[in-house]
Design an enzyme around this catalytic site. Sequence first.
Site: not given
Length: 540
Positions: A185, A330, A437, A442
Amino acid sequence: MLGLMQNHPLLISSLIDHAERHHGDGQIVSRRVEGDIHHSTWGQVASRARQVAHALDAAALPQASRVATLAWNGYRHLELYYGVSGSGRVLHTLNPRLHPEQLAWIVNHAEDSVVCFDTTFAPLVAAVHAKCPTVKLWVALCDADKLPDIAVPNLVSYEAWIGTQPRTYTWPMLDENAASSLCYTSGTTGNPKGVLYSHRSSVLHSFAATMPDALNLSARDSLLPVVPMFHVNAWGIPYAGAAVGCKLVFPGPAMDGKSIYELIEAEGVTMAAGVPTVWQMLLGHMQTAGLTFSTMKRTVIGGSACPPAMLSTFQDSYGVEVLHAWGMTEMSPLGTVCTLKNKQLALDANGQLKVRLKQGRAVYGVDMKIVDAEGAELPWDGKTFGDLLVRGPWIIDHYFKSDSSPLVDGWFPTGDVATIDADGFMQITDRSKDVIKSGGEWISSIDVENIAMAHPAVAMAACVGMPHPKWDERPIVVVVLKPGQDISREDLLAFYEGRIAKWQIPDDVVFVPAIPLGATGKMQKMSLRQQLKEYVLPGM
Ligand code: ADP
C-alpha cells in the site's frame, strides 16, 4: 458427502493457458520506453512467459521467492506476471514513483531476489542497488545491446536472460492458496504494508471483474489499462483480460492526454481504466484540440471519487459510459462498481446521474456493511453514514510478515466512511481521516471538492479542515486553476450557494500552482496540510 466434480486448483497459469489456446492471435499492443509501438499476441506472451519460468529455474530460485518489477505497463511486464507467478514464485510489483529510501525499504522487507526494471528506471536502480542485499540479479527490460550503462553487479538484459530458454514448460500444479503476487500500500501513514495475493484470490477476482455489472469484459474489447501494473495489479486487468481474451493496449510511460488519445484512436480502444487525474489530462487535451472518440465506449474510473463534472463530460460530450468503481489494494482491488438496476432505467437523466455518481453495488463475492463507533451495524437508507467494513475471498486476512490481524470479527475495516442505500448502492463520504468535523457535524471533503471541480475555471480542488476555536474545524478549498483561467475567491465561494448547505460552504479559497499527488496519482492531503501549516482562517 462430497461432491463428485473435478478438483482443479484455481491457478494463474490456467489463465495464460486459456488465452493462448483460445485467443492465441489476440493482440497485445504496447507503447515502449524505446518510444515505438510494439505488437505481440497472447500466444507470444504465453510462450515468452514460459521462457521466464525457465530462466527463474536456471537461477535456482526456490518456490515463493519474490521477483520484483519496476516497470510501466507493457508486454514484458505481462510476461513476468505469468512467468513468475505461474512457476510458483511471487511477483512483487514495485511502485517506481516512491522515494528511493522507501523503495529500498520495501525491497528489503519483501526480500526480493530479482528485480526486473524498465531502462527508464536505471538511475533509480543505480541509486538503490547497494541498499538491497537480498537482490541477486538485476534484469533490464531491454535487448542485449540496450543494456543501461550503470555500475550494478549481476546485471543482464531481459532478452538475453530469456532468449535462449526453451519455449515449452509444464506449469507446476501449485496449491491454489499459494502466494502469487505482492503489492505494498502507498503508506500515507507509517511504513507501507504488503498485501500478498494468492492464486485462488486472483482467479476468483478475475471471474468477478469480467461480469456484466462489473467491468463487462469480452473477447470483443480492446482494453487500455492506464492504471499502472504496479498499482494493485492494474486492477486485475492483466488476469481478467486473459480470461476473456480481449485485446490489451499498454500505454508504457506516456500517460499524458495526447499520447493516451492517440493510442485509443490507433488501437480501436473500447474500454479504458484509470484514476480521475489521468482522465483530467485526457479530457483537457480533447477539449483544447476539439477531438472526439471513434471507438471508446466505456471507462472505469476509481482510486478516488469521480467528480460529477467528469462523469457528465464523458457521457454527454463524448458518449462514453462511466463505470464508477471503488476498491483498495487490500481488496485486489474490486469492491463495488456502479451500474444501474432495471428499475432505475425508468429514472430521468438527472435521477440516473445521481445514482451513477455513487461508488456502486458490491460485486458478487464482496460483502459489505457500515457500522457506528461501537461497531453496531447501521441502516441502508442512503443517509446514515458509518465506517465501511468488507469481507470476501479476495480481501486481505493479514499483511505480509505481520502477526496481528487487521480484521474486526472477520471484517476488514476499509478506513472509508460511507452510506449504503436501500438498493445496495454504496457512496463514499470520505476517507475517515479526511472527514471535516465542524460543530459536531461532518462535512464530506469529496462533496466540497466536486462542486469546485464543476466550475469551468477549476482544474483540481482539495478540501481540508482547518482548526477553528468554536467549530473545531472549518473547511477550506485549495484550488488549481486551468491554464489561462481566472476566478476570484468571492466568485468561487458564491458558486457554492444553493449547491451545498450554507454551513458546509468552505470558509476560504487558497489558490496554488499545484496540489501534491502521491505515487498512485491521488491528492496527498497530508503533505497539503503540511504546506498549509502557517495558514490561518479568515478573521482569526
Ligand atoms: P492507498 O490506500 O494505499 O492510497 P488504494 O489504491 O488501496 O491505495 O486506495 C484505496 C482507497 O482509495 C479507498 O479506501 C478509498 O478511500 C479510495 N478510493 C478508491 N476508489 C474510490 C472511489 N471511486 N471513490 C472514492 N474513493 C475511492
